[in-house]
Scaffold this active site. Structure first.
Site, PDB file in Angstrom:
ATOM      1  N   TYR A  33      27.376 -93.412  37.873  1.00 57.54           N
ATOM      2  CA  TYR A  33      27.909 -92.238  38.564  1.00 57.54           C
ATOM      3  C   TYR A  33      27.078 -91.008  38.260  1.00 57.54           C
ATOM      4  O   TYR A  33      26.241 -91.019  37.351  1.00 57.54           O
ATOM      5  CB  TYR A  33      29.375 -92.011  38.183  1.00 57.54           C
ATOM      6  CG  TYR A  33      29.594 -91.430  36.790  1.00 57.54           C
ATOM      7  CD1 TYR A  33      29.383 -92.198  35.649  1.00 57.54           C
ATOM      8  CD2 TYR A  33      30.016 -90.111  36.614  1.00 57.54           C
ATOM      9  CE1 TYR A  33      29.586 -91.667  34.383  1.00 57.54           C
ATOM     10  CE2 TYR A  33      30.227 -89.578  35.352  1.00 57.54           C
ATOM     11  CZ  TYR A  33      30.017 -90.356  34.244  1.00 57.54           C
ATOM     12  OH  TYR A  33      30.213 -89.844  32.990  1.00 57.54           O
ATOM     13  N   ARG A  52      18.192 -89.113  38.203  1.00 59.45           N
ATOM     14  CA  ARG A  52      18.839 -89.878  37.131  1.00 59.45           C
ATOM     15  C   ARG A  52      19.678 -91.014  37.721  1.00 59.45           C
ATOM     16  O   ARG A  52      19.743 -92.108  37.150  1.00 59.45           O
ATOM     17  CB  ARG A  52      19.705 -88.963  36.259  1.00 59.45           C
ATOM     18  CG  ARG A  52      20.288 -89.680  35.041  1.00 59.45           C
ATOM     19  CD  ARG A  52      21.010 -88.736  34.102  1.00 59.45           C
ATOM     20  NE  ARG A  52      22.155 -88.104  34.747  1.00 59.45           N
ATOM     21  CZ  ARG A  52      22.868 -87.119  34.200  1.00 59.45           C
ATOM     22  NH1 ARG A  52      22.558 -86.654  32.992  1.00 59.45           N
ATOM     23  NH2 ARG A  52      23.894 -86.606  34.836  1.00 59.45           N
ATOM     24  N   LYS A 148      24.015 -93.761  32.817  1.00 58.54           N
ATOM     25  CA  LYS A 148      25.274 -93.064  33.127  1.00 58.54           C
ATOM     26  C   LYS A 148      26.227 -94.046  33.809  1.00 58.54           C
ATOM     27  O   LYS A 148      26.463 -94.014  35.015  1.00 58.54           O
ATOM     28  CB  LYS A 148      24.996 -91.843  34.008  1.00 58.54           C
ATOM     29  CG  LYS A 148      26.126 -90.842  33.991  1.00 58.54           C
ATOM     30  CD  LYS A 148      25.669 -89.500  34.489  1.00 58.54           C
ATOM     31  CE  LYS A 148      26.794 -88.526  34.713  1.00 58.54           C
ATOM     32  NZ  LYS A 148      27.608 -88.237  33.532  1.00 58.54           N
ATOM     33  N   GLU A 180      25.582 -87.012  20.477  1.00 53.59           N
ATOM     34  CA  GLU A 180      25.922 -86.069  21.556  1.00 53.59           C
ATOM     35  C   GLU A 180      27.432 -85.849  21.526  1.00 53.59           C
ATOM     36  O   GLU A 180      28.135 -86.365  20.659  1.00 53.59           O
ATOM     37  CB  GLU A 180      25.473 -86.615  22.911  1.00 53.59           C
ATOM     38  CG  GLU A 180      26.120 -87.939  23.275  1.00 53.59           C
ATOM     39  CD  GLU A 180      25.654 -88.512  24.605  1.00 53.59           C
ATOM     40  OE1 GLU A 180      25.235 -87.750  25.490  1.00 53.59           O
ATOM     41  OE2 GLU A 180      25.739 -89.750  24.763  1.00 53.59           O
ATOM     42  N   LEU A 205      22.716 -89.502  26.499  1.00 52.08           N
ATOM     43  CA  LEU A 205      22.421 -89.279  27.912  1.00 52.08           C
ATOM     44  C   LEU A 205      21.477 -88.078  28.042  1.00 52.08           C
ATOM     45  O   LEU A 205      21.714 -87.046  27.426  1.00 52.08           O
ATOM     46  CB  LEU A 205      23.717 -89.002  28.681  1.00 52.08           C
ATOM     47  CG  LEU A 205      23.546 -88.891  30.193  1.00 52.08           C
ATOM     48  CD1 LEU A 205      23.273 -90.264  30.801  1.00 52.08           C
ATOM     49  CD2 LEU A 205      24.769 -88.271  30.840  1.00 52.08           C
TER      50      LEU A 205
HETATM   51  N1  PMP Z   1      26.454 -86.817  27.531  1.00 55.29           N
HETATM   52  C1  PMP Z   1      27.496 -87.476  28.032  1.00 55.29           C
HETATM   53  C2  PMP Z   1      28.042 -88.661  27.298  1.00 55.29           C
HETATM   54  C3  PMP Z   1      28.079 -87.072  29.240  1.00 55.29           C
HETATM   55  O1  PMP Z   1      29.128 -87.736  29.754  1.00 55.29           O
HETATM   56  C4  PMP Z   1      27.569 -85.912  29.890  1.00 55.29           C
HETATM   57  C5  PMP Z   1      28.199 -85.401  31.151  1.00 55.29           C
HETATM   58  N2  PMP Z   1      28.251 -86.333  32.149  1.00 55.29           N
HETATM   59  C6  PMP Z   1      26.471 -85.264  29.333  1.00 55.29           C
HETATM   60  C7  PMP Z   1      25.936 -85.735  28.141  1.00 55.29           C
HETATM   61  C8  PMP Z   1      25.864 -84.053  29.993  1.00 55.29           C
HETATM   62  O2  PMP Z   1      25.044 -84.422  31.088  1.00 55.29           O
HETATM   63  P1  PMP Z   1      24.883 -83.498  32.376  1.00 55.29           P
HETATM   64  O3  PMP Z   1      24.367 -82.172  31.892  1.00 55.29           O
HETATM   65  O4  PMP Z   1      23.879 -84.197  33.209  1.00 55.29           O
HETATM   66  O5  PMP Z   1      26.226 -83.396  33.017  1.00 55.29           O
END
Ligand code: PMP
Length: 287
Positions: A33, A52, A148, A180, A205
């Site tokens: 997603y 991505r 993701k 994270e 991620l």
């Molecule tokens: N890490 C994780 C585990 C996430 O779920 C997200 C948000 N989807 C992020 C980091 C941040 O990524 P982004 O800035 O692309 O939303």
């Protein structure tokens, strides 16, 4: 206005957007997603999100059913159909529906594609203003956190634990180092004023907002260090914040009940938050 969803190439009334119960997204969480922010009715950093998406799909050997141009066209149509001004657009691709079997069915299935919009006041949220409390927990997810995937049971459990502890986010710790947040990337401003965030790998991620924030930091001539750090450094940091497409830049004011600095969002966090909103209004990062 009637709520509209996107299903397999068509805009449909939200209540008519249905997928078969044998969809592998439903039975296996076999899909990926993206969540793209929408500000002033426009997509933010969408090019990077679609890049991505392609990568996540390729890692799972699911073919991307649409070109970036097609995706963007569908996304714009959906935003218009729902009259969305500020919020997010959720996009999901699963491997498709098939008789339940772990083996990937051959010939290749037709992926299921779904999108819907959600209204959200991203920039006016009290968390963006006042910050969030975080709690740490041992990293208990799988080893491909760079994909993701829609398999998010761990995230649901972690967020529940955070809520039980009176916090809004979890910080995962693995081998003494932070990976994270539960749904965010984490930055600290260290004692010497350097902006520190963990470098991307399979352990986390590669956040799109993270990337944009690093671009902003470079343009501001901030010292940036992409390296792993532990809980002690977070506790002793001058400032901490987290980033994600659906929240932008959010101050982290405490960890495990211990205030970071004086528990008030710091000046570098505020500056980056403001700059990111400016960038988002222009459609996001160009690199
Ligand atoms: N890490 C994780 C585990 C996430 O779920 C997200 C948000 N989807 C992020 C980091 C941040 O990524 P982004 O800035 O692309 O939303």
């Amino acid at each position: 206005m009637q709520r509209t969803a996107f299903l397999n190439g068509h805009l449909v009334a939200f209540e008519h957007a249905r997928v078969p119960i044998t969809d592998r997204g439903f039975t296996f969480g076999d899909g990926v997603y993206e969540v793209t922010a929408v500000v002033d009715g426009k997509l933010v950093d969408n090019f990077a999100h679609l890049r991505r998406l392609s990568r996540s799909l390729a890692e799972l050997h699911i073919s991307n059913p649409y070109s970036d141009k097609e995706w963007t066209g569908f996304q714009r149509d959906l935003i218009a159909a729902n009259g969305l001004n500020q919020g997010v657009i959720y996009l999901q691709v699963t491997r498709g529906a098939a008789e339940r079997d772990f083996a990937i069915p051959s010939p290749t299935l037709s992926p299921t594609t779904v999108m819907f919009t959600q209204v959200k006041d991203i920039m006016g949220s009290p968390y963006a203003r006042d910050g969030v409390r975080a709690v740490t927990m041992p990293e208990f997810r799988w080893q491909r956190r760079d994909i993701k995937t829609i398999s998010l049971t761990a995230a649901v459990m972690a967020k529940r634990l955070a809520a039980e502890a009176g916090a809004q986010e979890v910080l995962y710790i693995e081998d003494g180092l932070l990976t994270e947040g539960g749904s965010s990337n984490v930055f600290i401003v260290s004692a010497d004023g350097t902006l520190v965030t963990r470098s991307v790998s399979n352990a986390l991620l590669g956040g799109i907002t993270r990337h944009a924030v690093l671009e902003i930091a470079n343009s501001q001539q901030l010292n940036v260090d992409e390296r792993a750090f532990g809980l002690e450094e977070v506790r002793c940091a001058r400032e901490a914040f987290m980033t994600s497409a659906s929240t932008f830049v959010v101050p982290v004011i405490s960890v495990d009940g211990h205030l970071i600095a004086d528990g008030i969002p710091g000046p570098i966090t505020r500056e980056i938050q403001t700059r990111y909103i400016e960038l988002a209004r222009l459609g996001g990062c160009l690199t």
